[in-house]
Design an enzyme around this catalytic site. Structure first.
Site, PDB file in Angstrom:
ATOM      1  N   GLU A 193       1.522  -1.277  -0.084  1.00 43.90           N
ATOM      2  CA  GLU A 193      -0.268  -0.089  -0.163  1.00 43.90           C
ATOM      3  C   GLU A 193       1.146   1.429   0.479  1.00 43.90           C
ATOM      4  O   GLU A 193       2.090   1.526   1.143  1.00 43.90           O
ATOM      5  CB  GLU A 193      -1.139   0.007   1.263  1.00 43.90           C
ATOM      6  CG  GLU A 193      -2.065   0.865   1.310  1.00 43.90           C
ATOM      7  CD  GLU A 193      -2.849   1.158  -0.885  1.00 43.90           C
ATOM      8  OE1 GLU A 193      -3.074   0.053  -0.509  1.00 43.90           O
ATOM      9  OE2 GLU A 193      -2.618   2.059  -0.615  1.00 43.90           O
ATOM     10  N   LYS A 251       8.185  -1.264  -2.229  1.00 46.32           N
ATOM     11  CA  LYS A 251       7.501  -1.090  -0.883  1.00 46.32           C
ATOM     12  C   LYS A 251       8.109  -0.154  -0.044  1.00 46.32           C
ATOM     13  O   LYS A 251       8.300   1.248   0.506  1.00 46.32           O
ATOM     14  CB  LYS A 251       6.595  -1.381  -0.385  1.00 46.32           C
ATOM     15  CG  LYS A 251       6.384  -1.470   0.772  1.00 46.32           C
ATOM     16  CD  LYS A 251       4.970   0.052   0.083  1.00 46.32           C
ATOM     17  CE  LYS A 251       4.966   0.535   2.330  1.00 46.32           C
ATOM     18  NZ  LYS A 251       3.710   1.032   2.098  1.00 46.32           N
ATOM     19  N   CYS A 297       5.857   3.769   8.799  1.00 45.53           N
ATOM     20  CA  CYS A 297       6.804   3.705   7.642  1.00 45.53           C
ATOM     21  C   CYS A 297       7.784   3.633   7.693  1.00 45.53           C
ATOM     22  O   CYS A 297       8.733   2.955   7.704  1.00 45.53           O
ATOM     23  CB  CYS A 297       6.140   3.957   6.486  1.00 45.53           C
ATOM     24  SG  CYS A 297       4.179   2.717   6.255  1.00 45.53           S
TER      25      CYS A 297
HETATM   26  C1  UDX Z   1       4.408   7.389   3.573  1.00 46.52           C
HETATM   27  C2  UDX Z   1       4.660   7.270   2.197  1.00 46.52           C
HETATM   28  O1  UDX Z   1       4.698   8.533   2.007  1.00 46.52           O
HETATM   29  C3  UDX Z   1       3.266   6.605   1.837  1.00 46.52           C
HETATM   30  O2  UDX Z   1       3.332   6.242   0.616  1.00 46.52           O
HETATM   31  C4  UDX Z   1       3.445   4.736   2.428  1.00 46.52           C
HETATM   32  O3  UDX Z   1       2.627   4.202   2.338  1.00 46.52           O
HETATM   33  C5  UDX Z   1       3.103   4.953   4.344  1.00 46.52           C
HETATM   34  O4  UDX Z   1       4.449   6.235   4.312  1.00 46.52           O
HETATM   35  P1  UDX Z   1       3.073   8.263   5.554  1.00 46.52           P
HETATM   36  O5  UDX Z   1       4.117   8.136   6.258  1.00 46.52           O
HETATM   37  O6  UDX Z   1       1.651   8.345   6.345  1.00 46.52           O
HETATM   38  O7  UDX Z   1       3.484   7.831   3.979  1.00 46.52           O
HETATM   39  O8  UDX Z   1       2.987   9.605   5.449  1.00 46.52           O
HETATM   40  P2  UDX Z   1       4.026  11.186   4.630  1.00 46.52           P
HETATM   41  O9  UDX Z   1       3.355  12.410   3.836  1.00 46.52           O
HETATM   42  O10 UDX Z   1       5.286  11.085   3.613  1.00 46.52           O
HETATM   43  O11 UDX Z   1       4.574  12.031   6.078  1.00 46.52           O
HETATM   44  C6  UDX Z   1       5.813  11.519   6.927  1.00 46.52           C
HETATM   45  C7  UDX Z   1       6.624  12.269   7.658  1.00 46.52           C
HETATM   46  O12 UDX Z   1       7.751  12.862   6.519  1.00 46.52           O
HETATM   47  C8  UDX Z   1       5.315  13.149   7.979  1.00 46.52           C
HETATM   48  O13 UDX Z   1       6.135  13.491   9.812  1.00 46.52           O
HETATM   49  C9  UDX Z   1       5.432  14.409   7.861  1.00 46.52           C
HETATM   50  O14 UDX Z   1       4.886  15.803   7.820  1.00 46.52           O
HETATM   51  C10 UDX Z   1       6.992  14.132   7.154  1.00 46.52           C
HETATM   52  N1  UDX Z   1       7.291  15.505   6.398  1.00 46.52           N
HETATM   53  C11 UDX Z   1       6.872  14.495   4.193  1.00 46.52           C
HETATM   54  C12 UDX Z   1       8.576  16.125   6.188  1.00 46.52           C
HETATM   55  O15 UDX Z   1       8.917  16.640   7.659  1.00 46.52           O
HETATM   56  N2  UDX Z   1       8.738  16.812   5.340  1.00 46.52           N
HETATM   57  C13 UDX Z   1       7.886  16.442   3.741  1.00 46.52           C
HETATM   58  O16 UDX Z   1       8.515  17.592   2.725  1.00 46.52           O
HETATM   59  C14 UDX Z   1       6.995  16.031   3.116  1.00 46.52           C
END
Ligand code: UDX
Ligand code: ADP
Length: 469
Positions: free
Chosen positions: A172, A227, A283
């Protein structure tokens, strides 16, 4: 190589079982049910409270918060989407079973702190093996280390019965906070499998709403490794821009301007370049540690060291943010009150797993600060349990030092400093003049998400600092 046939006659899926009613299983099955009204989808879980919450008459009180989810559950629940604790019965009645249970980092024994704990996945496989009386397609949805499908297969193939299983990997890629949007309009759907016909059965379910050219078919191992690699690359971008943010703070450069300038290079692209207090979530850290563990287990130490640095830097970024608060507040926060805006690991979710807020809070609490918190979606009980889980202080110490408010203005009253830990949109539109008036002076803002307008905050009178500016 993908083999041609799993079961001679093409299997028709009328019932799907998903084991695990969490952040992945819940939204994914809700969308599959909505888009396939002729398939009955039942999500099962060992956790009765969680299932009860999914069955809550008030769809605004589901166990997880995701924009758009409540509406889909309202439309499908009781029609072709069900939530139940009747695991064995649902498994046996279904032609296709998704495994969507948690795979946390191991906290004991071999691979402690690095490898994924596959105990829940293995329990599911054993359970399927025990109760299945007809052929099944078993789909790995949880993020798993490469070659896990092999382990599941060997458990399922050794039941001593005639029942046949085909294992597919279908990782996913949804991100929390945008899960419904990501599921309805995915960049791609990835299906890894051994048998072409089993792959097509699952592909047909997605084809109800996803264009065929976005449905990729690979072998199982490529799918599993893709993944981990996708998450490692995404996390690497964040650690890379965060590393540059530290350099920006020592020079006259502004990390937002640097990110914009490099992001306009079409080879780099603009996404995932937001400097922050550090990435969180269930993740990124887990998957990278997993990748590092796998690489080390094949004696690929350079590969392991390369990826490990992404998480080491993320730890550094969280610590650096907390350290900066202490240094700026005249080298001590003892007895001072710090107001936290946000506890979730990102906006638009109530999930707090690996949230930077937990680690920053822990650091400041060790420095004897008291913390008052406001988060629009995370309940007080969850914040306390996140801190208790670290086992750094006693439960009563955490309760004494951390107060949770349901009103942001109350949370920030009489504080020495505000720390922004999550980028919730509503924080931007607060009455910052009012907040300023009610704070101790000088009033500091530590913006861990570069969310507020620096010029405006300084004009109000705040001592404002953010990341990489
Ligand atoms: C991630 C992946 O994006 C997704 O494809 C996978 O299925 C699961 O892991 P998620 O952890 O739900 O998703 O959120 P994501 O938007 O990736 O953000 C992860 C972390 O990175 C958050 O704490 C977010 O605040 C941080 N982040 C994200 C940053 O600090 N800077 C960014 O530019 C983007
Ligand atoms: P994710 O983010 O991967 O969805 P969650 O922790 O939110 O992870 O959800 C995983 C769910 O799987 C939990 O609700 C947990 O109770 C459930 N679960 C774990 N092991 C089993 C099992 N053997 N049988 C049924 N449900 C399980």
């Amino acid at each position: 190589m993908v083999l041609e046939k799993f079961i001679v006659t093409q299997m028709k899926v009328t019932k799907i079982c998903c084991i695990g009613a969490g952040y992945v299983g819940g939204p994914t099955m809700a969308v599959i049910a909505k888009k396939n009204p002729n398939i009955t989808v039942t999500v099962v879980d060992v956790n009765q409270d969680r299932i009860d919450a999914w069955n809550n008459a008030d769809v605004n009180n589901l166990p997880i918060y995701e924009p758009g989810l409540a509406q889909i559950v309202k439309e499908t629940r009781g029609k072709n989407l069900f939530f139940s604790t009747e695991i064995d019965k649902t498994i046996d009645e279904s032609e296709m079973i998704f495994i969507s249970v948690n795979t946390p980092t191991k906290t004991y024994g071999k691979g402690k702190g690095m490898a994924a704990d596959l105990k829940y996945v293995e329990l599911c496989a054993r359970n399927i093996a025990k109760v299945a009386t007809t052929n099944k397609i078993v789909v790995e949805k949880s993020t798993l280390p490469v070659r896990t499908a092999q382990a599941i297969k060997s458990i399922l193939d050794n039941t001593g019965s005639d029942v046949k299983f085909s294992i597919l990997s279908n990782p996913e890629f949804l991100a929390e906070g945008t899960a419904i949007q990501d599921l309805i309009n995915p960049d791609r759907v990835l299906i890894g499998g051994e048998f072409e016909d089993a792959i097509e059965v699952l592909a047909n379910i997605y084809a109800s709403w996803v264009p065929q050219d976005k449905i990729l078919r690979t072998n199982v191992w490529s799918s599993e490794l893709s993944k981990l690699t996708a998450n490692a690359f995404l996390a690497q971008r964040i650690s890379s821009i965060n590393a540059i943010s530290e350099l920006c703070e020592k020079t006259e450069a502004n990390v937002n301007e640097v990110a914009k300038a490099i992001g306009m290079d079409s080879r780099i692209g603009p996404k995932f370049l937001k400097a922050s207090v550090g990435f969180g979530g269930s993740c990124f850290q887990k998957d990278i540690l997993n990748l590092v563990y796998i690489a080390r287990s094949y004696n690929l130490h350079e590969v392991a060291d390369y990826w490990e640095q992404v998480t080491l830097f993320n730890d550094h970024q969280k610590r650096r943010f907390a350290d900066h608060i202490v240094n700026t507040l005249y080298n001590t926060v003892s007895g001072k009150k710090i107001g936290f805006l946000g506890w979730a690991f990102k906006k638009d979710t109530n999930d707090t797993r690996e949230s930077a807020a937990i680690y920053v809070a822990d650091y400041l609490l060790n420095e004897q600060a008291s913390i008052s918190v406001y988060d629009p979606k995370v309940p007080a009980k969850k914040m306390q349990s996140d801190l208790n889980y670290l086992n750094t202080r006693s439960v009563s110490e955490n309760e004494q030092q951390v107060t949770v408010f349901s009103n942001p203005y109350e949370a920030l009253k009489d504080t020495h400093a505000v720390a922004i830990l999550t980028e919730w949109d509503e924080f931007k539109s607060y009455d910052w003049n009012k907040i300023y008036v009610n704070m101790k002076k000088p009033a500091f803002i530590f913006d861990g998400r570069n969310l507020l307008d620096k010029t405006e905050m300084i004009k109000i009178g705040f001592e404002y600092s953010s990341i990489g500016q």
